[in-house]
Structures are given as C-alpha cells and as structure tokens.
Design an enzyme around this catalytic site. Sequence first.
Site, PDB file in Angstrom:
ATOM      1  N   PRO A 105     -21.927  16.318   8.580  1.00 36.99           N
ATOM      2  CA  PRO A 105     -22.233  15.329   7.370  1.00 36.99           C
ATOM      3  C   PRO A 105     -22.792  14.026   8.568  1.00 36.99           C
ATOM      4  O   PRO A 105     -21.612  12.983   9.169  1.00 36.99           O
ATOM      5  CB  PRO A 105     -21.905  14.691   6.508  1.00 36.99           C
ATOM      6  CG  PRO A 105     -20.323  15.548   7.559  1.00 36.99           C
ATOM      7  CD  PRO A 105     -21.024  16.577   8.142  1.00 36.99           C
ATOM      8  N   SER A 134     -24.199  14.093   3.346  1.00 36.31           N
ATOM      9  CA  SER A 134     -22.762  12.801   3.469  1.00 36.31           C
ATOM     10  C   SER A 134     -23.272  11.595   2.249  1.00 36.31           C
ATOM     11  O   SER A 134     -24.338  12.225   1.551  1.00 36.31           O
ATOM     12  CB  SER A 134     -23.342  11.846   4.909  1.00 36.31           C
ATOM     13  OG  SER A 134     -22.505  10.437   4.157  1.00 36.31           O
ATOM     14  N   TYR A 162     -16.220  10.554   0.145  1.00 36.45           N
ATOM     15  CA  TYR A 162     -15.611   9.654   1.003  1.00 36.45           C
ATOM     16  C   TYR A 162     -15.338   9.493  -0.854  1.00 36.45           C
ATOM     17  O   TYR A 162     -16.067   9.434  -1.578  1.00 36.45           O
ATOM     18  CB  TYR A 162     -16.677   8.519   1.307  1.00 36.45           C
ATOM     19  CG  TYR A 162     -16.466   8.183   3.059  1.00 36.45           C
ATOM     20  CD1 TYR A 162     -15.741   8.811   3.934  1.00 36.45           C
ATOM     21  CD2 TYR A 162     -17.948   8.837   3.529  1.00 36.45           C
ATOM     22  CE1 TYR A 162     -15.805   9.818   4.989  1.00 36.45           C
ATOM     23  CE2 TYR A 162     -18.130   8.946   4.754  1.00 36.45           C
ATOM     24  CZ  TYR A 162     -16.852   8.590   5.357  1.00 36.45           C
ATOM     25  OH  TYR A 162     -17.846   8.739   6.604  1.00 36.45           O
ATOM     26  N   THR A 188     -13.902  14.077   4.071  1.00 29.53           N
ATOM     27  CA  THR A 188     -13.384  13.417   4.710  1.00 29.53           C
ATOM     28  C   THR A 188     -12.213  12.633   4.659  1.00 29.53           C
ATOM     29  O   THR A 188     -12.157  11.749   3.785  1.00 29.53           O
ATOM     30  CB  THR A 188     -14.731  12.710   5.577  1.00 29.53           C
ATOM     31  OG1 THR A 188     -15.329  13.548   5.626  1.00 29.53           O
ATOM     32  CG2 THR A 188     -14.676  12.417   6.672  1.00 29.53           C
ATOM     33  N   ARG A 197     -16.713   0.028  16.555  1.00 18.11           N
ATOM     34  CA  ARG A 197     -17.761   0.085  17.509  1.00 18.11           C
ATOM     35  C   ARG A 197     -17.615  -0.517  17.475  1.00 18.11           C
ATOM     36  O   ARG A 197     -18.861  -1.808  17.087  1.00 18.11           O
ATOM     37  CB  ARG A 197     -17.680   0.589  15.596  1.00 18.11           C
ATOM     38  CG  ARG A 197     -17.382   2.189  15.023  1.00 18.11           C
ATOM     39  CD  ARG A 197     -18.117   3.317  15.259  1.00 18.11           C
ATOM     40  NE  ARG A 197     -19.260   3.337  14.111  1.00 18.11           N
ATOM     41  CZ  ARG A 197     -19.655   3.795  13.185  1.00 18.11           C
ATOM     42  NH1 ARG A 197     -18.311   4.084  12.732  1.00 18.11           N
ATOM     43  NH2 ARG A 197     -20.169   3.649  12.416  1.00 18.11           N
ATOM     44  N   LYS A 262     -12.534  17.709   6.238  1.00 16.17           N
ATOM     45  CA  LYS A 262     -12.529  17.594   7.683  1.00 16.17           C
ATOM     46  C   LYS A 262     -12.151  16.026   8.108  1.00 16.17           C
ATOM     47  O   LYS A 262     -11.950  14.824   7.216  1.00 16.17           O
ATOM     48  CB  LYS A 262     -14.201  17.159   7.615  1.00 16.17           C
ATOM     49  CG  LYS A 262     -14.566  16.396   8.060  1.00 16.17           C
ATOM     50  CD  LYS A 262     -16.672  15.966   8.433  1.00 16.17           C
ATOM     51  CE  LYS A 262     -17.272  15.941   9.732  1.00 16.17           C
ATOM     52  NZ  LYS A 262     -16.613  14.438   9.760  1.00 16.17           N
ATOM     53  N   HIS A 286     -13.893  12.975  14.226  1.00 18.80           N
ATOM     54  CA  HIS A 286     -15.958  12.079  13.672  1.00 18.80           C
ATOM     55  C   HIS A 286     -15.955  11.691  14.432  1.00 18.80           C
ATOM     56  O   HIS A 286     -16.984  10.543  14.761  1.00 18.80           O
ATOM     57  CB  HIS A 286     -15.116  10.902  13.428  1.00 18.80           C
ATOM     58  CG  HIS A 286     -15.528  10.316  12.054  1.00 18.80           C
ATOM     59  ND1 HIS A 286     -15.174  10.653  10.407  1.00 18.80           N
ATOM     60  CD2 HIS A 286     -17.457   9.087  11.974  1.00 18.80           C
ATOM     61  CE1 HIS A 286     -15.877  10.140   9.616  1.00 18.80           C
ATOM     62  NE2 HIS A 286     -16.999  10.195  10.158  1.00 18.80           N
TER      63      HIS A 286
END
Length: 386
Positions: A105, A134, A162, A188, A197, A262, A286
Amino acid sequence: MTALIGPDTTDPRSAADRQHRPIASALPQGLVSLLDHEQHAHTLLPEAVWAYFNGGAADETTLRANAQAWQTLELLPRVLRPLAGGHTRVQLLGRTLAHPILVAPMAHQGLAHPHGEHATALAAAALGAGLVVSTQASKRLEDVAHSYLPDADRGPLWFQLYIQPDRGLTCELVQRAEAAGYEALVLTVDAPVQGARDRERRAGFVLPAQVSAANLTSMPVPTQALLQPGQSALFDGLLAHAPTWDDVAWLRSITHLPVLLKGITHPADAVEAVRCGAAGIIASNHGGRTLDTIPATARLLPRVVQVVQGDVPVLVDGGIRRGTDVLKAMALGASAVLVGRPILHGLTNAGATGVAHVIRLLRDELEMAMALTGCRTLADAHLTLA
Ligand SMILES: Cc1cc2nc3c(=O)[nH]c(=O)nc-3n(C[C@H](O)[C@H](O)[C@H](O)COP(=O)(O)O)c2cc1C
C-alpha cells in the site's frame, strides 16, 4: 500486456504534459532491473516528490539496512536437482497465487502519474500480483477495485486501513471496502504518527493541489486550538484517539473480512496479533519511513516466523529489489512479499506498462534464482541459504 501499451506522445519531463499522460506508455529503453527503473524515475520527478517517495525517517539507517540485509544474505545453490514442472505458485489465505509478489500500500500515487492507482491496479492485475490499496490513495477505492477486479489473472485485492480518530469514518471506510469487493483488510499499526522525515522536509515536500487522499474527504482536521496550555500536541492531540489492541478486536467485530496486521516487528506483538485473531502478519518497518534504527526486515522476519509457528501467514516488505531477495524471504519463512517504491518508479517511468515491467522483472528474476539454486517450487527455498 499489449492492451495496456498505447502511443506515448508526451514529454514526461514537463509538468504540464505529465498531467495528460496516457495510462500506459512505452517503456524507456535500457531498463533491465529495478535499480534502472529507480534511476530513470529520479530523472523525471521533481526533487521534492523524489524525497517523499524515496526518503526514509531521520538518518535513513533502516531504509539503507533493509536493502543491504537482503543483499548480504548469501545463497548456496543445489545442483542437478530435477526442475521440470517447476513454478512460483504459493497458497495464501485459501487462494493459489501465481507468484508471491504483492504491491504494497502506498499513498498518493497520483504524484507519480496522473492515473495513479488505476495504472498500478491494471498492471498488478495483468501480472497476477496482489494489490493492497492505501487509505490515502489518490483515487476512490471503488474505482481502483473496478480497475483491478475484472482481470481473470488477478491476485488478491486488499484494502489498507489507517484507523481514523473518528471511528464512524473508519467504519464507513470498511463498509465501502467490503462493498467494493476487497478481500481482506490490512491494518497498519506502526504509524500512529509520521516519522521524522528529514529528507522530505529539507526538500520542502507538500502535496500539490491536484493530488489528495480521495477516500478521506470528510476527515476532520485535528486542531491545536483545542489544547490546554502545557498539553502535548502529539499525546493530547493527534494520539488521543490512536488505535490500541482493543481496536483490533473492534475492527474484527465490524467486518467479515480477514484482518492482517502490517508493521509488526517485535515477536511479542506477533504473538499478540495471533491471539487477537489476525489472519496474517506483515513484518514491516514501513520501508524505513517511520522509526529509524529498527532492524532490517530480513533480520526481523525469522524471529516473527518462529513465534507465529505457522498459525497465520507471515508476509514481509522493505528493500526487496531482486528476485533473489524474494527467494531469500521465502527461504526465511515468508508466505509472500510486498514491494513498495519500485512500483512507484515503474509508474513514474511508463504508467501501467512501467509497473507491469517492474513486477515482470522481479518474477523473472525469481524464476531464474529458483532454477539456479535447484528450487523446483518455493517450498524448496529453505534449502538455498548459505
Ligand atoms: C511513498 C510511500 C507511501 C507509503 N504509504 C503507505 C500507506 O499509505 N500505508 C502503509 O501502510 N504503508 C505505506 N507505505 C509503506 C509501504 O507499504 C511499504 O511498507 C514499504 O514501502 C516497503 O518498503 P520498500 O519501499 O523498500 O519496498 C508507503 C511507502 C512509500 C514509499
């Protein structure tokens, strides 16, 4: 695949032309590996989008470790074993798949190509690869299912979930996925918040106006204004409604679909997942995008497989770039693998044709690796590790 290949009259480098690209275009010359696809995609994408696609969390230690760990594992071939009638088929959740490769995803595929998830779905279906769509897809989940489900050669179609702060909205998403023909939910569990990030932030990545999370239009935007002085924007804001193990039980109670988890890395969580009735586990960090310095998934996988003891299938993703990586994952006990970024590279390079080419390369390499290690089927994979 010929049906997917149309004339390519556009210049993919021009931002304006990128918006009018056909769903499948001719493959650029000279791409013979997933690394070639990656390098070519880099020449086509704006640097900020590249940072979003290819970057990882913080110092990107886990991102690098994922790919390196598969490469470092060594193969020790067996020779002169009978290979006639060999195949890549595997059993997964009661189905026979042509091969063990699924598309991971990934959010916002409209950044790679205007047809985004539609192009990915067409290609994955034609190549018999499973598809996980996703929650943050840039196309409506019903429309993506429509692109994928009619193909007779298709693999399994799963919806990645999610859990939303608003459980009503979560419930709606589940009902829509069920109604659209999705065959499992992939919850997830490793991203209650985004990782740090840095590469993405340095590059100044923001979603452009023409790309959005098409399935989350009614999502309420959490507001800091509700916080009292001294409260944490994270723990008292975003995480106030973060899912827990109780939500896994809740999710199972509102759906008839199997639920896979996941983002499991700790063996104790793998045990808990089975106890909570998960139909499968995806050992994943991830793709190195959440918490940096988690071990590579090639190192985590054997520990998860060991504690799960075959009760449910264990899948793995992160850094899989070669057919030999797929073979090694199967040798370590995976039931199947998911592939992330290379799909986005193929999508960038030639739409559906590019995604199909990436999956084809990986599968061809897997067959070659099986033949060269003496594996007639993937049940023999465990014989091949040095
Ligand atoms: C651009 C991008 C977006 C992603 N979006 C999601 C997502 O929406 N949901 C999710 O569970 N995982 C998401 N992932 C993680 C992938 O599902 C997968 O775990 C990871 O990419 C595998 O590593 P690989 O890219 O090295 O193959 C995303 C990954 C990338 C690269």
